[in-house]
Every structure is written in C-alpha cells, then in structure tokens.
Motif scaffolding. Sequence first.
Motif, PDB file in Angstrom:
ATOM      1  N   GLU A  36      10.513 -25.339  -0.712  1.00  0.00           N
ATOM      2  CA  GLU A  36      10.028 -24.094  -0.111  1.00  0.00           C
ATOM      3  C   GLU A  36       8.701 -23.623  -0.700  1.00  0.00           C
ATOM      4  N   GLN A  37       7.843 -24.539  -1.061  1.00  0.00           N
ATOM      5  CA  GLN A  37       6.513 -24.212  -1.566  1.00  0.00           C
ATOM      6  C   GLN A  37       6.518 -23.380  -2.852  1.00  0.00           C
ATOM      7  N   SER A  38       7.668 -23.351  -3.557  1.00  0.00           N
ATOM      8  CA  SER A  38       7.700 -22.659  -4.846  1.00  0.00           C
ATOM      9  C   SER A  38       7.115 -23.585  -5.905  1.00  0.00           C
ATOM     10  N   LEU A  39       6.104 -23.109  -6.608  1.00  0.00           N
ATOM     11  CA  LEU A  39       5.474 -23.946  -7.617  1.00  0.00           C
ATOM     12  C   LEU A  39       6.397 -24.077  -8.833  1.00  0.00           C
ATOM     13  N   VAL A  40       6.738 -25.336  -9.163  1.00  0.00           N
ATOM     14  CA  VAL A  40       7.556 -25.580 -10.348  1.00  0.00           C
ATOM     15  C   VAL A  40       6.787 -26.514 -11.275  1.00  0.00           C
ATOM     16  N   ILE A  41       6.597 -26.086 -12.518  1.00  0.00           N
ATOM     17  CA  ILE A  41       5.887 -26.893 -13.518  1.00  0.00           C
ATOM     18  C   ILE A  41       6.891 -27.817 -14.190  1.00  0.00           C
ATOM     19  N   GLY A  42       6.481 -29.076 -14.359  1.00  0.00           N
ATOM     20  CA  GLY A  42       7.359 -30.036 -15.025  1.00  0.00           C
ATOM     21  C   GLY A  42       8.159 -30.836 -14.016  1.00  0.00           C
ATOM     22  N   ALA A  43       7.478 -31.638 -13.209  1.00  0.00           N
ATOM     23  CA  ALA A  43       8.179 -32.501 -12.258  1.00  0.00           C
ATOM     24  C   ALA A  43       8.631 -33.750 -13.010  1.00  0.00           C
ATOM     25  N   HIS A  44       7.849 -34.814 -12.986  1.00  0.00           N
ATOM     26  CA  HIS A  44       8.288 -36.036 -13.679  1.00  0.00           C
ATOM     27  C   HIS A  44       7.533 -36.259 -14.977  1.00  0.00           C
ATOM     28  N   GLY A  45       6.318 -35.732 -15.030  1.00  0.00           N
ATOM     29  CA  GLY A  45       5.481 -35.914 -16.217  1.00  0.00           C
ATOM     30  C   GLY A  45       5.597 -34.722 -17.144  1.00  0.00           C
ATOM     31  N   PRO A  46       4.580 -34.529 -17.996  1.00  0.00           N
ATOM     32  CA  PRO A  46       4.631 -33.471 -19.011  1.00  0.00           C
ATOM     33  C   PRO A  46       4.886 -32.086 -18.437  1.00  0.00           C
ATOM     34  N   ARG A  47       5.675 -31.319 -19.191  1.00  0.00           N
ATOM     35  CA  ARG A  47       6.002 -29.952 -18.786  1.00  0.00           C
ATOM     36  C   ARG A  47       4.882 -28.987 -19.136  1.00  0.00           C
ATOM     37  N   SER A  48       3.960 -29.439 -19.966  1.00  0.00           N
ATOM     38  CA  SER A  48       2.812 -28.570 -20.259  1.00  0.00           C
ATOM     39  C   SER A  48       1.593 -29.412 -20.599  1.00  0.00           C
ATOM     40  N   LEU A  49       0.417 -28.829 -20.350  1.00  0.00           N
ATOM     41  CA  LEU A  49      -0.835 -29.442 -20.804  1.00  0.00           C
ATOM     42  C   LEU A  49      -1.580 -28.401 -21.628  1.00  0.00           C
ATOM     43  N   SER A  50      -1.816 -28.738 -22.906  1.00  0.00           N
ATOM     44  CA  SER A  50      -2.617 -27.863 -23.766  1.00  0.00           C
ATOM     45  C   SER A  50      -3.973 -28.518 -23.958  1.00  0.00           C
ATOM     46  N   VAL A  51      -5.024 -27.735 -23.795  1.00  0.00           N
ATOM     47  CA  VAL A  51      -6.373 -28.281 -23.954  1.00  0.00           C
ATOM     48  C   VAL A  51      -7.040 -27.564 -25.123  1.00  0.00           C
ATOM     49  N   PHE A  52      -7.498 -28.348 -26.079  1.00  0.00           N
ATOM     50  CA  PHE A  52      -8.190 -27.785 -27.242  1.00  0.00           C
ATOM     51  C   PHE A  52      -9.683 -28.043 -27.100  1.00  0.00           C
TER      52      PHE A  52
END
Lengths: 462, 196
Positions: B178-194
Amino acid sequence: MSTATTKDHPHLAADFNRDEPRVNWHDETLWWVRAKRDIAAHKLPEWELLRETASQIKFNVLSNLSAYLEQFEANAAKNGIIVHWAADAAEHNQIVHSLLEQRGITKMVKSKSMLTEECHLNEYLKEHGIDVIDSDLGERIVQLANEPPSHIVLPCIHKKKEEIGDIFHEHLGSAKGESDPKILTETARQHLREVFLTRRAALTGVNFAVAETGEFVICTNEGNADMGAHLAEIHIASMGIEKIIPERKHLGVFLRLLTRSATGQPITTYSSHFSKPQDGTEIHIVIVDNGRSIQLGREDFRNSLKCIRCGACMNTCPVYRKSGGHSYHTAVAGPIGSILAPNLDMKKYADLPFASTLCGSCSNVCPVKIDIHDQLYKWRQVIVKEGYSPKTKTLAMKAMALTLASPTLYRMGGKTGRLVFKYVPFAVNNKLNPWYNQREMPKAPDESFGEWYAKRKGAKNS
Amino acid sequence: MSREKILAAVKFNQPAANPLPDMEVLNTLTDVRTDLVSKYKTIATGGGSFVYEVSGFDEIKTIINNEFKPGVKIISALNELSDYIYADTVKHEDGHNFADVELTVLRTNLGVAENGALWLTEKEMGSRVLPFIAQHLAVVIGKDDFVPTMAQAYQTIGDAGYGYGSFISGPSKTADIEQSLVIGAHGPRSLSVFIL
C-alpha cells in the motif's frame, strides 16, 4: 498468466469496476505516485533537456542496434560474461533451464524482470521441476497469491494490506489479521534472507546494458537483485535487445530520469553495475528478441522500443487507474504495454489500443518522449484494417458509416432516437446499453438542428 | 543460430543512422556556487540516511561504539578503523560467511549531491555482498568528494575498470505494501554517512 484469457479489456475492466471504493482507492494511489513524479521532475531545471537527450540517445541506439549488440557481446565476453541469444520466449526459457539443469540446480531466486513475465519463465520452470522464488516484495506477494504483477514498478499496487496479511498468514506464518506493512515486510525479510542464503542460482532483469564497456546495470530499492546475485554461484541476467545504451556516460542521463519518472525518488537505493563475475562464479546474459526486431521494422511503432520501463504512463493513465493492470491481460500493462502487446499477437491484443482516451497524458510524462497516444491511435487503424477490431465495434462503425452517408437515413435515425428518448427511455436506460453503465443519458431535444433551421428559414422568408 | 537470425533481423529493420546528442551541455549545467555537502545532506536525509559531519576518525569510532553493542561483528574496509575486522583480510571468504555481520563500514571518494548516491566499487567493498548482507551500513566520504549531478559522477568514473560497482543512496527500502515506506527490506536497515 499462461492460461489464455478469453475476456477482453472492457470485460476485465468491468470485473474490476464492480468494487467501486477499490477502484477509487487504486485511482488515488496511482495519482499520488504521479504527483510525486511531477514534484521530482520540476525540481530539475534541465528536465526537458534530459528527456530530449534520452530520446535522442535511444533513437541513435535503434538506428545502430545491430552494431551495439555485437559491441556489447564482444566487451561482455572480454569481461568474462557468457552471452546467449534467444529468438523468442521459448528459446529464452530453454536456455535458462539448461543452465540450471547442467549444474543440477533445482531452486532459483529471481529478482524483478518483466521480460521473464513476458516469457512466462516461472511457469515453464515449474513444469520442469524447478522452484523459483521471486524476491522483490511486491512480486513475492503476487507470486504467493498466484497472480501476475499488475504494474511493472508496483507489482501488487492492486492489493490491500489486509489481503497481503492473509496471504502471509497462510504462506509465511505471520499472525492472523496482521496487516502492518512494517511487520509484514519484516516477515518477508526473514523468509527471503533464508532463500538468498540457500539458492545456488539467481536470475535478474537488466535495466541498461552498455555497449562500450560490456557491463549491465540493475536498479532496485530493496537490494534483492544484489543479495541474490552475490550469494549465488551462477547469475543469469535476462535482457531484451532494446536495453542497450552506447556509452557508460549515457547512464547518467537515464539514471536521472528513471526513478524520478517512476516513483518520484531522485534515484533507486541501489544502481548496480555488473561488469565481471566474482571469483568462482559465473554471469550469463540472455539477449532476447521475442518480436522486438519486428517492432523495430514498424516505423510507426519503433519508438516504443525506447521505453525504459518506469511506469509513468500507467500511473498517469485515467483508463489504467480505473481499470487495473490485470485488465490488460499482458505482462506490461497500461499505455506502453498496449503498444508492445499487439506487435506480439495482434489478434489476442486487438482490444488494448482501444483501452485509452488518447488524452496524451502518457506521452507528456514519458521520460524518453515516446509518442504513446499517437501510436495507440495508429494501432487502432492497423487493427481495424487487418480485421481484428472487436465485432460489436465493427458493426457499430459500419452502421454509423451507412447512416452518415445517407441524409435520409441520418434524418430518420435522429428522429427515431429523439422519439425513443422521449417516450420509451427505458429502451436506452438499461444494462444492455454500455454507454448507460457509468453515466446518465442526456435529454433529447424536441427537434433536430435541421428541423429548427428549416423552420427558422421558413419564418424568415415568409 | 539465433544470434545470426536476430542480428540480421535487427540490421534489416533498423532505421537510417542517427547521431548521438551532445552531452556537454548537461555536464556543465550546474550551479557551482551550490554548497554540495548541505545539498547532499538534505537529499540523503530525505531518503532515510543518517548523515554526520565529523572532524575525524575518533568521532566516527565514538558514534559507532554508541550505536552498536560491544562484541557484534563489524567489518571495516578502512585502515583508520582497525578495531574491527579488516575487510581486506576476509575478501576471499565465501559471502555466506557474512550472514551475521552487524555493520559494514566502507570508504568512498565519490558522492552525488542531487540524489544522495555514493559510488562504491568491489575494491572499496572488499566482498561484493558485504554492503548488502550486513544489518547496517556506514560509509565514510570526504567533504570535497561530492559532485553536483550524475553527469559529473560519470565524468569522474570515466573509463575506470571494475568488476562490480554500485551507487548506493540509502538504506534498503520498499513501499510495495500500500505504498507505505518501510526501511529495511533485504539489505541494510540503516545507512550512516560520515562526512570528513
């Protein structure tokens, strides 16, 4: 999908239209995606230049396709990729099957590829004892529901979260009544992670293949193509001959257009470039024609091969939004699919070019400037000329031509019509009249323009 | 067999030669006064990434140590972050061995301001599957390593050779339900950029 459907677009759309709230929901959801596309497009001042450049690059590709294909083949081979050629769907499926069979592989994980939908690969492999699991979440959902995707970018856009919850409860053991997208996605993540880690073969589609370098690019938000391909010992990529672009730098143009047009995102989460196989693994690419070279020869329709499969034409199409993807009974639904399908089988898909209002919205949003609505109009003419138009339509058109050619018949028809409307309205306001299904019939005037004019002229002369 | 048949049909049916368009305009159509780091930050944050502007590797270590429990499996491709498993030492291992990796830390020299994408090749990844199989991903990039658009990104990449490379623009995500954005499909659940 391999079971031949006997219903045409209007009948399948009528089935979809029985649930009016769902139609409205489908309509609004897709329009919301279309609106996101507009916001993304308007953020780039050079948007129109990008579209024009993309269209010209693709035109160059079409005009030089045989050489680019050979160049791609040579460079891919130099990179250690094994290239196969398939003239049609059957050959494509056989090649994929034989690659698996030779290695004794009976289970494969697949990422999204509309070409394999077009070829009905899953059904073919199933018949040959090979288990295929689709790894794109939307595709996995429709696969579990035993349905084809209804949209090329949003495969299960027609499904409510409660229905998906029921499917997951039945097949993946989630709690009964669970419909939270977060929890359902996590359920799929756990299930598919197990699949990725145990499959020896992965199949993916191809978004772009670069002639200059022999590399190909796959775009996903989920990362499922990469999870599959990097963990498998053999990666098979299926691509249509039209996916070629000349040089690596041209990717810059297409990657800027693709997701902005598709979902309004500035780029997919992953745009992965496969150039060489990893140590100890193989990459095979199957280059598929399946009617594309014939379409290339049809001057009026060859521009449809520029398509980069963003789905923007579907999201904007008033007919698609209100009739649902399955009503198109072909792998690629919507306006662009209605141009591609009759090329494959004119008789089977003769209804599709008529599934359009010709409003031109599809052409306006197309990132590679395909003249979609013009081509739909041209297909109608070809289909009528070839005698494939729907029977009722042919008869009605013949009656109309006869009436319009004879002033007496025309006057008589008009008069009868007005009398019917006035005295026996139930003769037109009923279910046998398809025009009445979604609208009120107009009130007929007492006299025709001809009668009014004759009277007025008479009054003036006297 | 089919190869010759397809190529012959294509050759017979293709229209007369059409030139390639000029790409130079797109390469130069960029406002050079734009602050690329802040533009990148806005777009990447909008796409679900966590962006940190940091002064050095000690700060990165502090953030990682605050975010991750001690003892979890972390693989780092950076010499400067040597408290963790060094990617180079495991790059020949079977990808399946990385199923329990909690965090992968990688380094890149190319980020794109217009869409938040970071260019990483196999060389920077160690193993191809690492940025995908880890539960979380972190990428270190210099503040001068951003280009405005994909046009300049491909100018920077040029004709470099790589076995595999990917533009990564955020955490793995999906909106298929239903077009609800969900983070964490098959790959990383987060991306941190330094950003250094």
